[in-house]
Design a protein around this motif. Structure first.
Motif, PDB file in Angstrom:
ATOM      1  N   ALA A 137       1.200   1.098   5.769  1.00  0.00           N
ATOM      2  CA  ALA A 137       1.691   1.320   4.500  1.00  0.00           C
ATOM      3  C   ALA A 137       3.359   0.921   4.085  1.00  0.00           C
ATOM      4  CB  ALA A 137       1.490   2.907   4.174  1.00  0.00           C
ATOM      5  N   ALA A 138       3.417   0.499   2.864  1.00  0.00           N
ATOM      6  CA  ALA A 138       4.805   0.072   2.394  1.00  0.00           C
ATOM      7  C   ALA A 138       5.407   1.554   2.203  1.00  0.00           C
ATOM      8  CB  ALA A 138       4.590  -0.689   1.149  1.00  0.00           C
ATOM      9  N   ARG A 139       4.775   2.492   1.729  1.00  0.00           N
ATOM     10  CA  ARG A 139       5.294   3.748   1.511  1.00  0.00           C
ATOM     11  C   ARG A 139       4.411   4.797   1.625  1.00  0.00           C
ATOM     12  NH1 ARG A 139      10.235   3.211  -2.120  1.00  0.00           N
ATOM     13  NH2 ARG A 139      11.201   5.328  -1.505  1.00  0.00           N
ATOM     14  N   LEU A 140       5.106   6.047   1.965  1.00  0.00           N
ATOM     15  CA  LEU A 140       4.125   7.017   1.667  1.00  0.00           C
ATOM     16  C   LEU A 140       4.572   8.057   0.903  1.00  0.00           C
ATOM     17  CD1 LEU A 140       3.912   8.404   5.616  1.00  0.00           C
ATOM     18  CD2 LEU A 140       2.247   6.745   4.468  1.00  0.00           C
ATOM     19  N   TRP A 141       3.600   8.692  -0.006  1.00  0.00           N
ATOM     20  CA  TRP A 141       4.020   9.433  -1.258  1.00  0.00           C
ATOM     21  C   TRP A 141       3.384  10.735  -0.979  1.00  0.00           C
ATOM     22  CZ3 TRP A 141       1.846   8.089  -6.689  1.00  0.00           C
ATOM     23  CH2 TRP A 141       2.254   9.248  -7.596  1.00  0.00           C
ATOM     24  N   SER A 142       4.210  11.844  -1.110  1.00  0.00           N
ATOM     25  CA  SER A 142       3.701  13.241  -1.083  1.00  0.00           C
ATOM     26  C   SER A 142       3.750  13.932  -2.487  1.00  0.00           C
ATOM     27  CB  SER A 142       4.565  14.091  -0.228  1.00  0.00           C
ATOM     28  OG  SER A 142       4.032  15.479  -0.280  1.00  0.00           O
ATOM     29  N   LEU A 143       2.756  14.558  -2.997  1.00  0.00           N
ATOM     30  CA  LEU A 143       2.625  14.968  -4.296  1.00  0.00           C
ATOM     31  C   LEU A 143       3.195  16.448  -4.295  1.00  0.00           C
ATOM     32  CD1 LEU A 143      -0.997  13.976  -5.384  1.00  0.00           C
ATOM     33  CD2 LEU A 143       1.005  13.039  -5.936  1.00  0.00           C
ATOM     34  N   GLY A 144       3.635  16.986  -2.931  1.00  0.00           N
ATOM     35  CA  GLY A 144       4.054  18.145  -2.706  1.00  0.00           C
ATOM     36  C   GLY A 144       3.914  18.761  -1.588  1.00  0.00           C
ATOM     37  N   ALA A 145       4.434  20.100  -1.282  1.00  0.00           N
ATOM     38  CA  ALA A 145       4.071  20.759  -0.018  1.00  0.00           C
ATOM     39  C   ALA A 145       2.789  21.736  -0.066  1.00  0.00           C
ATOM     40  CB  ALA A 145       5.267  21.765   0.161  1.00  0.00           C
ATOM     41  N   LEU A 146       2.260  21.688  -1.439  1.00  0.00           N
ATOM     42  CA  LEU A 146       0.981  22.192  -1.480  1.00  0.00           C
ATOM     43  C   LEU A 146      -0.304  21.255  -0.699  1.00  0.00           C
ATOM     44  CD1 LEU A 146       1.186  23.854  -4.830  1.00  0.00           C
ATOM     45  CD2 LEU A 146       1.113  25.181  -2.715  1.00  0.00           C
ATOM     46  N   THR A 147      -1.285  21.953  -0.391  1.00  0.00           N
ATOM     47  CA  THR A 147      -2.527  21.150  -0.056  1.00  0.00           C
ATOM     48  C   THR A 147      -3.487  21.125  -1.316  1.00  0.00           C
ATOM     49  OG1 THR A 147      -2.323  21.616   2.362  1.00  0.00           O
ATOM     50  CG2 THR A 147      -4.235  20.868   1.444  1.00  0.00           C
ATOM     51  N   LEU A 148      -3.589  19.960  -1.728  1.00  0.00           N
ATOM     52  CA  LEU A 148      -4.469  19.934  -2.885  1.00  0.00           C
ATOM     53  C   LEU A 148      -6.001  19.501  -2.580  1.00  0.00           C
ATOM     54  CD1 LEU A 148      -2.088  17.949  -5.322  1.00  0.00           C
ATOM     55  CD2 LEU A 148      -2.409  20.415  -5.356  1.00  0.00           C
ATOM     56  N   PRO A 149      -6.990  19.987  -3.321  1.00  0.00           N
ATOM     57  CA  PRO A 149      -8.394  19.603  -3.005  1.00  0.00           C
ATOM     58  C   PRO A 149      -8.275  18.130  -3.444  1.00  0.00           C
ATOM     59  CG  PRO A 149      -8.194  21.455  -4.502  1.00  0.00           C
ATOM     60  CD  PRO A 149      -6.861  21.157  -4.122  1.00  0.00           C
ATOM     61  N   LEU A 167       0.703  -1.277  -0.113  1.00  0.00           N
ATOM     62  CA  LEU A 167       0.015  -0.137   0.057  1.00  0.00           C
ATOM     63  C   LEU A 167       0.999   1.187  -0.013  1.00  0.00           C
ATOM     64  CD1 LEU A 167      -2.919   1.224   0.296  1.00  0.00           C
ATOM     65  CD2 LEU A 167      -2.763   0.899   2.667  1.00  0.00           C
ATOM     66  N   VAL A 168       0.695   2.153  -0.812  1.00  0.00           N
ATOM     67  CA  VAL A 168       1.182   3.354  -1.221  1.00  0.00           C
ATOM     68  C   VAL A 168       0.143   4.345  -0.838  1.00  0.00           C
ATOM     69  CG1 VAL A 168       2.560   5.065  -2.525  1.00  0.00           C
ATOM     70  CG2 VAL A 168       2.795   2.467  -3.009  1.00  0.00           C
ATOM     71  N   LEU A 169       0.461   4.941   0.299  1.00  0.00           N
ATOM     72  CA  LEU A 169      -0.492   6.192   0.582  1.00  0.00           C
ATOM     73  C   LEU A 169      -0.134   7.499   0.280  1.00  0.00           C
ATOM     74  CD1 LEU A 169      -1.221   5.429   4.513  1.00  0.00           C
ATOM     75  CD2 LEU A 169      -2.554   4.654   2.482  1.00  0.00           C
ATOM     76  N   LEU A 170      -0.871   8.417  -0.433  1.00  0.00           N
ATOM     77  CA  LEU A 170      -0.796   9.797  -0.816  1.00  0.00           C
ATOM     78  C   LEU A 170      -0.752  10.254   0.455  1.00  0.00           C
ATOM     79  CD1 LEU A 170      -1.246   8.404  -3.449  1.00  0.00           C
ATOM     80  CD2 LEU A 170      -1.601  10.845  -4.082  1.00  0.00           C
ATOM     81  N   ASP A 171       0.155  11.113   1.090  1.00  0.00           N
ATOM     82  CA  ASP A 171       0.282  11.680   2.275  1.00  0.00           C
ATOM     83  C   ASP A 171       1.248  12.851   2.228  1.00  0.00           C
ATOM     84  OD1 ASP A 171       1.342  11.682   5.336  1.00  0.00           O
ATOM     85  OD2 ASP A 171      -0.638  10.709   5.460  1.00  0.00           O
ATOM     86  N   PRO A 172       0.938  13.762   3.027  1.00  0.00           N
ATOM     87  CA  PRO A 172       2.020  15.103   3.033  1.00  0.00           C
ATOM     88  C   PRO A 172       3.281  14.552   3.624  1.00  0.00           C
ATOM     89  CG  PRO A 172       0.065  15.545   4.326  1.00  0.00           C
ATOM     90  CD  PRO A 172      -0.224  14.284   3.577  1.00  0.00           C
ATOM     91  N   ARG A 173       3.284  13.908   4.633  1.00  0.00           N
ATOM     92  CA  ARG A 173       4.476  13.252   5.224  1.00  0.00           C
ATOM     93  C   ARG A 173       5.360  12.456   4.485  1.00  0.00           C
ATOM     94  NH1 ARG A 173       0.123  12.864   8.385  1.00  0.00           N
ATOM     95  NH2 ARG A 173      -0.096  13.780  10.202  1.00  0.00           N
ATOM     96  N   GLY A 174       4.717  12.035   3.121  1.00  0.00           N
ATOM     97  CA  GLY A 174       5.778  11.019   2.648  1.00  0.00           C
ATOM     98  C   GLY A 174       6.654  11.768   1.553  1.00  0.00           C
ATOM     99  N   GLU A 175       7.538  10.657   0.792  1.00  0.00           N
ATOM    100  CA  GLU A 175       8.371  11.266   0.069  1.00  0.00           C
ATOM    101  C   GLU A 175       7.996  11.860  -1.373  1.00  0.00           C
ATOM    102  OE1 GLU A 175      12.213   8.588  -2.111  1.00  0.00           O
ATOM    103  OE2 GLU A 175      10.681   7.682  -1.051  1.00  0.00           O
ATOM    104  N   GLN A 176       8.767  12.751  -1.767  1.00  0.00           N
ATOM    105  CA  GLN A 176       8.420  13.355  -3.059  1.00  0.00           C
ATOM    106  C   GLN A 176       9.306  12.976  -3.958  1.00  0.00           C
ATOM    107  OE1 GLN A 176       8.186  17.826  -3.009  1.00  0.00           O
ATOM    108  NE2 GLN A 176       7.537  17.668  -0.852  1.00  0.00           N
ATOM    109  N   TRP A 177       8.730  12.580  -5.421  1.00  0.00           N
ATOM    110  CA  TRP A 177       9.626  11.955  -6.385  1.00  0.00           C
ATOM    111  C   TRP A 177       9.167  12.783  -7.440  1.00  0.00           C
ATOM    112  CZ3 TRP A 177       6.317   7.070  -5.178  1.00  0.00           C
ATOM    113  CH2 TRP A 177       7.006   6.277  -4.312  1.00  0.00           C
ATOM    114  N   THR A 178      10.392  12.822  -8.331  1.00  0.00           N
ATOM    115  CA  THR A 178      10.384  13.569  -9.586  1.00  0.00           C
ATOM    116  C   THR A 178       9.777  12.414 -10.457  1.00  0.00           C
ATOM    117  OG1 THR A 178      12.352  12.384 -10.440  1.00  0.00           O
ATOM    118  CG2 THR A 178      12.542  14.550  -9.519  1.00  0.00           C
ATOM    119  N   SER A 179       9.164  12.562 -11.746  1.00  0.00           N
ATOM    120  CA  SER A 179       8.641  11.880 -12.685  1.00  0.00           C
ATOM    121  C   SER A 179       9.561  10.509 -12.858  1.00  0.00           C
ATOM    122  CB  SER A 179       8.156  12.522 -13.654  1.00  0.00           C
ATOM    123  OG  SER A 179       7.053  13.381 -13.591  1.00  0.00           O
ATOM    124  N   GLU A 180      10.812  11.075 -13.304  1.00  0.00           N
ATOM    125  CA  GLU A 180      11.739   9.866 -13.696  1.00  0.00           C
ATOM    126  C   GLU A 180      11.991   9.056 -12.297  1.00  0.00           C
ATOM    127  OE1 GLU A 180      12.698  13.486 -15.975  1.00  0.00           O
ATOM    128  OE2 GLU A 180      12.399  13.370 -13.975  1.00  0.00           O
TER     129      GLU A 180
END
Length: 146
Positions: free
Chosen positions: A107-119, A59-72
């Motif tokens: 969760a296996a991983r936490l993934w952040s889409l960035g520092a902004l809060t998104l709707p 399970l990969v959770l989208l979460d602001p505490r997570g790691e941020q990735w580039t597309s690559e």
């Protein structure tokens, strides 16, 4: 690889539904895709529903505490999971209150889409586009121009 996209609720705004539909369709060219829409009256109930929906998949959770990735970086990580024998990954977007600490711990991983809060609706579109972009990078296709 099989990708399981789990969201609390459906996109409510027209633009988000259109974006989700478009990138979901595109993603299906690269992955076997399952989509689960879950709900719950409380944050705990939502988190339990996410966990049930994920089943045995990491399970990969989208979460602001997570790691941020580039597309690559996301592309390379997905490729490594596939090469490592991970047959399925579950990605989950929580409800307005986010995920519980208990779910984060599982969760296996936490993934952040960035520092902004998104709707919530926009996060759904960003998730599917990011996975699509990573898939085109892995396939060596020209969609991504960095």
């Amino acid at each position: 690889m099989r990708l399981h996209l789990i969201t609390v609720g459906e996109p409510k705004l027209k633009y988000a539904q259109a974006g989700w539909d478009e990138y979901e369709k595109r993603l299906r060219r690269y992955h076997k895709l399952t989509v689960s829409r879950v709900g719950g009256k409380t944050q705990a109930a939502e988190s339990e529903a996410v966990l049930r929906a994920a089943g045995k998949a990491p399970l990969v959770l989208l979460d602001p505490r997570g790691e941020q990735w580039t597309s690559e970086g996301l592309s390379a990580w997905l490729d490594a999971q596939a090469l490592g024998g991970t047959g399925e990954l579950a990605f989950a977007i929580g409800g307005p209150e986010g995920h519980t600490e208990e779910l984060r711990a599982q969760a296996a991983r936490l993934w952040s889409l960035g520092a902004l809060t998104l709707p919530h609706d926009l996060a759904m579109v960003v998730l599917t586009e990011a996975l699509y972009r990573a898939s085109t990078i892995s396939a060596g296709e020209p969609y991504h121009r960095g």
